[in-house]
Enzyme design. Structure first.
Site: not given
Ligand code: WQD
Length: 351
Positions: A126, A151, A155
């Site tokens: 990731s 987590y 990785k």
């Molecule tokens: C993306 C953006 C949030 C939800 C994920 C996985 C991680 C890895 C990479 C696999 C952020 C914003 C989100 C909401 C929001 N994948 N958001 N409101 O955090 O980049 O990481 O992808 O390995 O395991 O967790 O992805 O989709 O959670 O968030 O504003 O209700 O969307 O703050 O900026 P993230 P995400």
């Protein structure tokens, strides 16, 4: 046909990868204890490919259970290891659960790779290994930063375990660093099935749009970015899936220059949260009900990929646009609602 073991194959990326493997002439078998998934996606795989994929409902943290799968399938050509817990927030509260599950399962699989001399091993990694990068876009040689969560550490450690192990055993390996996988197969027979309230952006968007969630929160719009919201590299899950097939073929064709190679799987485009919401509203013609809330702990400000290596070495070409990601995610959410309505309808006859 080359038999490929897909751990976590009932999960979101695993299921889409199984479809792509079948469509490219491989014979995938699934190993999934369904602790964070259900076998329902295997039904969707059958609808898309016409193939019934066998699932071994096995706890990979049990060496004996894991070993038994290899004993029953002597001619496994390759392994794609997806099985892991991946909820960032949960890992902060339950670090030992994450270290035990994600690392012990990996170690058991690798012990079997060694004993049964499986030649090819692909590890689901990731962009989280980059932490909050100093420079973007990140390349595969961008030094990893301290992870933002246990987590993320699993990785980073998982990559080290794979890299060090494959120096000493028969297998050649590839680490695939996903950026933000989103969207669903165009058929809407498979897609993302978050357990409980969705953590990730796109399912939060589609569940809010369809009314499953009353309102969505944008976690902060005061970041140093072009519109104040975080930047990510959203990549269609089918593009991610196909990269696994290409990575496997790359090893089979002995194109790898070293025993363990790393590839970024992202589009190379940074997209803000607010831009992602706008893209969704455009394709769905639904006005999203969201408010700006406080920042979420552990969020990276901005990260997106330099994907040159995967494009040039694996021959990987991105097929899906941001609009495609949103339209396929929305089509999947609508299908889930339709299925739910049918199953709740007393006149619905199980076929
Ligand atoms: C993306 C953006 C949030 C939800 C994920 C996985 C991680 C890895 C990479 C696999 C952020 C914003 C989100 C909401 C929001 N994948 N958001 N409101 O955090 O980049 O990481 O992808 O390995 O395991 O967790 O992805 O989709 O959670 O968030 O504003 O209700 O969307 O703050 O900026 P993230 P995400």
């Amino acid at each position: 046909m080359k038999k490929i073991l897909v751990t976590g194959g009932c999960g979101y990326i695993g299921a889409h990868t199984i479809v792509d493997l079948i469509e490219n002439g491989f014979e995938p078998i699934c190993v999934d204890n369904n602790s964070r998934s259900t076998p329902v996606l295997l039904e969707g795989i059958e609808k898309i490919t016409g193939k019934k994929v066998k699932n071994y409902k096995v706890d990979l943290c049990s060496f004996d259970e894991t070993h038994a799968v290899f004993q029953e399938n002597s001619n496994i050509e390759g392994i794609i290891h997806f099985a892991a817990y991946k909820v960032v927030g949960e890992s902060v509260h339950e670090p030992l659960l994450y270290f035990e599950n994600n690392l012990l399962s990996l170690i058991n699989i690798l012990k079997c790779v060694k004993e049964f001399q499986v030649p090819y091993f692909i590890f689901s990694s990731s962009c989280t290994v980059y932490g909050n990068p100093d420079e973007i876009p990140v390349t595969e040689s961008t030094p990893p930063k301290p992870a933002e969560s246990p987590y993320g550490y699993t990785k980073q450690m998982g990559e080290q375990i794979v890299s060090e192990t494959t120096k000493t055993i028969f297998a050649q390996s590839i680490l695939l660093r996903y950026f933000n996988p989103v969207g669903a197969h165009p058929s809407a027979f498979i897609g993302e099935m978050p357990l409980g309230k969705p953590e990730n952006l796109v399912p939060a968007i589609t569940q809010t749009a369809i009314g499953k969630l009353p309102q969505m929160k944008v976690y902060g719009n005061d970041y140093p970015t072009r519109d104040g919201s975080c930047v990510r590299d959203y990549i269609h899950v089918c593009d991610i899936a196909h990269a696994h097939t290409l990575a496997l073929q790359y090893l089979i064709d002995h194109k790898n220059k070293s025993r363990c190679e790393v590839f970024n799987l992202g589009t190379g485009n940074g997209v803000t949260v607010l831009e992602a919401i706008k893209a969704f509203e455009k394709v769905s013609e639904v006005k999203l009900n969201y408010v700006i809330g406080p920042r979420r702990q552990g969020d990276v400000v901005a990260v997106y990929a330099d994907n040159k290596l995967a494009r040039e070495k694996l021959g990987w070409n991105i097929q899906y646009s941001l609009e495609d990601m949103m339209s396929t995610a929305w089509k999947w959410e609508l299908k889930l609602k339709e299925d739910e309505t049918m199953h709740n309808n007393p006149n619905f006859q199980m076929n």
